[in-house]
Design a protein around this motif. Sequence first.
Motif: not given
Ligand code: NI
Length: 255
Positions: A6, A8, A92, A153, A203
């Motif tokens: 996970h 970004h 998500e 998550h 994350d």
């Molecule tokens: Ni996230």
Amino acid sequence: MIFETHAHYGDDQFNNDRHELLMSMAENGIGNIVEVGAGVNSTKDAIALSEKYDFIYSAVGIHPSETADIDESIIEWLLSLSSKKKVVAIGEIGLDYHYNEPERNIQKKWFKRQLALAKEAGLPVIIHSRDAAEDTLDIIKSDCAIENGGVIHCFSYSWEMAHIYLNMGFYLGIGGVITFKNSRKLVEVVEKAPIDRIVLETDAPYLAPGPYRGRRNCSVYLKYVIDAVAEIKGITQQEIIDITEKNAKKLYRLA
Ligand code: NI
């Protein structure tokens, strides 16, 4: 190799060094990365990154905080993306009552809608749930919404809650929070959860682990998370890497 479940990397915080950073992943032991959409633009970024780099897969979805302005055409668009080869999950998606924006009914509506979308697409889900434990669980249970499994998550609830999710077949996403000094509750979760149901995540650019707390996060720092999990579980770092990679491939059906 380490499987980052996970991140970004489409975030503006990576604008100056995104390519160099991503090209350095392999030499830092990072195998695969799932770039997760959290809105329309970040979903576009996720698709683009997965098309540019072979080790990156993507997830498509609208984060609860971004649901104020979406409509059915966005769902249709997500559905059309979901059949692309490197799209491995819907997410998500979920509920975030921390800021309470937009109002809860809107968040719930689009959470349910995207769970139905995941069913239709035949994909697992990546669930974001913050300060919304009961409602998240109610929705998942009442709709029999999950057919293809998924991951909670940045798991942040109690062991009791973890136990319920594990019984429903979910994986737990564990990241930088496990290295924080006040992470007693999460340490208990990692202690008690079976190792074959834990996956690693950053994350990034958020939630950097201990030594980098408050700074920009990236997958390379997963080594601190691995150290923490290995210590709690009493097994080697390499075992943690191997087992969580296998788990992630199972979760995202890449095995
Ligand atoms: Ni996230």
